[in-house]
Design a protein around this motif. Sequence first.
Motif, PDB file in Angstrom:
ATOM      1  N   SER A  84       0.597 -28.793  -6.855  1.00  0.00           N
ATOM      2  CA  SER A  84       1.827 -28.881  -7.639  1.00  0.00           C
ATOM      3  C   SER A  84       2.218 -30.330  -7.865  1.00  0.00           C
ATOM      4  O   SER A  84       2.597 -30.725  -8.976  1.00  0.00           O
ATOM      5  CB  SER A  84       2.948 -28.130  -6.920  1.00  0.00           C
ATOM      6  OG  SER A  84       4.170 -28.274  -7.605  1.00  0.00           O
ATOM      7  N   GLU A  85       2.112 -31.143  -6.820  1.00  0.00           N
ATOM      8  CA  GLU A  85       2.453 -32.563  -6.930  1.00  0.00           C
ATOM      9  C   GLU A  85       1.511 -33.280  -7.894  1.00  0.00           C
ATOM     10  O   GLU A  85       1.928 -34.168  -8.649  1.00  0.00           O
ATOM     11  CB  GLU A  85       2.387 -33.206  -5.546  1.00  0.00           C
ATOM     12  CG  GLU A  85       2.874 -34.635  -5.483  1.00  0.00           C
ATOM     13  CD  GLU A  85       4.358 -34.776  -5.760  1.00  0.00           C
ATOM     14  OE1 GLU A  85       4.734 -35.727  -6.485  1.00  0.00           O
ATOM     15  OE2 GLU A  85       5.138 -33.930  -5.268  1.00  0.00           O
ATOM     16  N   ALA A  86       0.244 -32.899  -7.888  1.00  0.00           N
ATOM     17  CA  ALA A  86      -0.748 -33.555  -8.746  1.00  0.00           C
ATOM     18  C   ALA A  86      -0.454 -33.349 -10.227  1.00  0.00           C
ATOM     19  O   ALA A  86      -0.876 -34.158 -11.071  1.00  0.00           O
ATOM     20  CB  ALA A  86      -2.142 -33.038  -8.414  1.00  0.00           C
ATOM     21  N   MET A  87       0.282 -32.304 -10.538  1.00  0.00           N
ATOM     22  CA  MET A  87       0.609 -32.032 -11.939  1.00  0.00           C
ATOM     23  C   MET A  87       1.550 -33.086 -12.519  1.00  0.00           C
ATOM     24  O   MET A  87       1.709 -33.175 -13.732  1.00  0.00           O
ATOM     25  CB  MET A  87       1.240 -30.642 -12.055  1.00  0.00           C
ATOM     26  CG  MET A  87       0.273 -29.501 -11.719  1.00  0.00           C
ATOM     27  SD  MET A  87       1.042 -27.864 -11.799  1.00  0.00           S
ATOM     28  CE  MET A  87       1.363 -27.734 -13.559  1.00  0.00           C
ATOM     29  N   ASN A  88       2.148 -33.911 -11.670  1.00  0.00           N
ATOM     30  CA  ASN A  88       3.024 -34.981 -12.144  1.00  0.00           C
ATOM     31  C   ASN A  88       2.249 -36.220 -12.565  1.00  0.00           C
ATOM     32  O   ASN A  88       2.851 -37.204 -13.017  1.00  0.00           O
ATOM     33  CB  ASN A  88       4.019 -35.372 -11.046  1.00  0.00           C
ATOM     34  CG  ASN A  88       4.955 -34.240 -10.684  1.00  0.00           C
ATOM     35  OD1 ASN A  88       5.437 -33.520 -11.550  1.00  0.00           O
ATOM     36  ND2 ASN A  88       5.211 -34.067  -9.386  1.00  0.00           N
ATOM     37  N   TYR A  89       0.925 -36.181 -12.431  1.00  0.00           N
ATOM     38  CA  TYR A  89       0.092 -37.341 -12.733  1.00  0.00           C
ATOM     39  C   TYR A  89      -1.061 -36.941 -13.635  1.00  0.00           C
ATOM     40  O   TYR A  89      -1.478 -35.780 -13.659  1.00  0.00           O
ATOM     41  CB  TYR A  89      -0.471 -37.944 -11.436  1.00  0.00           C
ATOM     42  CG  TYR A  89       0.581 -38.387 -10.463  1.00  0.00           C
ATOM     43  CD1 TYR A  89       1.042 -39.705 -10.449  1.00  0.00           C
ATOM     44  CD2 TYR A  89       1.121 -37.491  -9.538  1.00  0.00           C
ATOM     45  CE1 TYR A  89       2.006 -40.115  -9.544  1.00  0.00           C
ATOM     46  CE2 TYR A  89       2.096 -37.892  -8.627  1.00  0.00           C
ATOM     47  CZ  TYR A  89       2.534 -39.206  -8.633  1.00  0.00           C
ATOM     48  OH  TYR A  89       3.498 -39.602  -7.749  1.00  0.00           O
ATOM     49  N   SER A  90      -1.602 -37.912 -14.342  1.00  0.00           N
ATOM     50  CA  SER A  90      -2.828 -37.657 -15.089  1.00  0.00           C
ATOM     51  C   SER A  90      -3.987 -37.653 -14.093  1.00  0.00           C
ATOM     52  O   SER A  90      -3.913 -38.288 -13.036  1.00  0.00           O
ATOM     53  CB  SER A  90      -3.040 -38.730 -16.151  1.00  0.00           C
ATOM     54  OG  SER A  90      -3.174 -40.006 -15.554  1.00  0.00           O
ATOM     55  N   PRO A  91      -5.075 -36.942 -14.405  1.00  0.00           N
ATOM     56  CA  PRO A  91      -6.190 -36.816 -13.455  1.00  0.00           C
ATOM     57  C   PRO A  91      -6.757 -38.150 -12.984  1.00  0.00           C
ATOM     58  O   PRO A  91      -7.174 -38.271 -11.818  1.00  0.00           O
ATOM     59  CB  PRO A  91      -7.232 -36.022 -14.247  1.00  0.00           C
ATOM     60  CG  PRO A  91      -6.429 -35.227 -15.224  1.00  0.00           C
ATOM     61  CD  PRO A  91      -5.286 -36.123 -15.606  1.00  0.00           C
ATOM     62  N   GLU A  92      -6.759 -39.160 -13.854  1.00  0.00           N
ATOM     63  CA  GLU A  92      -7.336 -40.445 -13.467  1.00  0.00           C
ATOM     64  C   GLU A  92      -6.415 -41.264 -12.556  1.00  0.00           C
ATOM     65  O   GLU A  92      -6.841 -42.268 -11.981  1.00  0.00           O
ATOM     66  CB  GLU A  92      -7.695 -41.272 -14.703  1.00  0.00           C
ATOM     67  CG  GLU A  92      -6.534 -41.630 -15.602  1.00  0.00           C
ATOM     68  CD  GLU A  92      -6.244 -40.578 -16.665  1.00  0.00           C
ATOM     69  OE1 GLU A  92      -5.526 -40.921 -17.625  1.00  0.00           O
ATOM     70  OE2 GLU A  92      -6.746 -39.456 -16.538  1.00  0.00           O
TER      71      GLU A  92
END
Length: 251
Positions: free
Chosen positions: A56-64
């Motif tokens: 869920s937290e990762a969705m706040n960032y672009s994959p790179e």
Amino acid sequence: MNVHLLWKKEEIGDKMNEEKVAVVFDVLLATSTIAACFFHGAKKVIPVLDEAEARSEAMNYSPEEVCLVGEYNGKTIDGFLDPYPLFLKHHVHGKTVILSTTNGTMAIRKSASARKVYIASLLNGASVAQALRKEYKNETIVIVCSGSRNRFCLEDFYGAGYFIDYLVRNSGDDIVNLTDSARAAQLFYANIGNQALPILRQSHVGKMLENVGLTEELEFVSQRNVVSAVPQYSHGIVVAEKVDNHQKMKK
């Protein structure tokens, strides 16, 4: 300065509040991993409680921009990077690291009610001790040994002893009052201070890591006073000032 030690994170309860300063140890491996991430050039680390929160937290960032790193019950989470400090040197530079572990990240989160929360390990324990000695005089420092699933861990106790011994020996004219638990850790370290790697190898978690071929990781995190980062946890994020590390560290 008053220094108290908790044997495991499950003891935190009402012992932590905004009048106290927390120092969290999870030598094998979460707090060592966090110190190493800053050594390897990570921007920040976000400690989470589980896989779902990490994703869920990762969705706040672009994959790179982000690295998902973590384990549960000693097994790397599917699709995540291994949470091993030496391994991560090839992956975290310039990235936000989202870290999920069984014990260490939970200990950090459970300590959040403290006025300040510091992240310490053998790698950076001296740097954290120096920072606290400069910043706090008449304060209560609570050292949190993460432990493992409600069990005492030898390596955290050793790491805490290293931290306390350094703090006391470099306190100058300041008085450092130790509770019995903190004194026990200091005395333990003072008697076997030069045996970091043997202690880690003899610990329950250390034996598990060696059994799966991670001796190099143990050697890496057994180094003392080689990372200058002083990571602080606040508002869900661990950050550290610019890291000027010692050349003697095994890279």
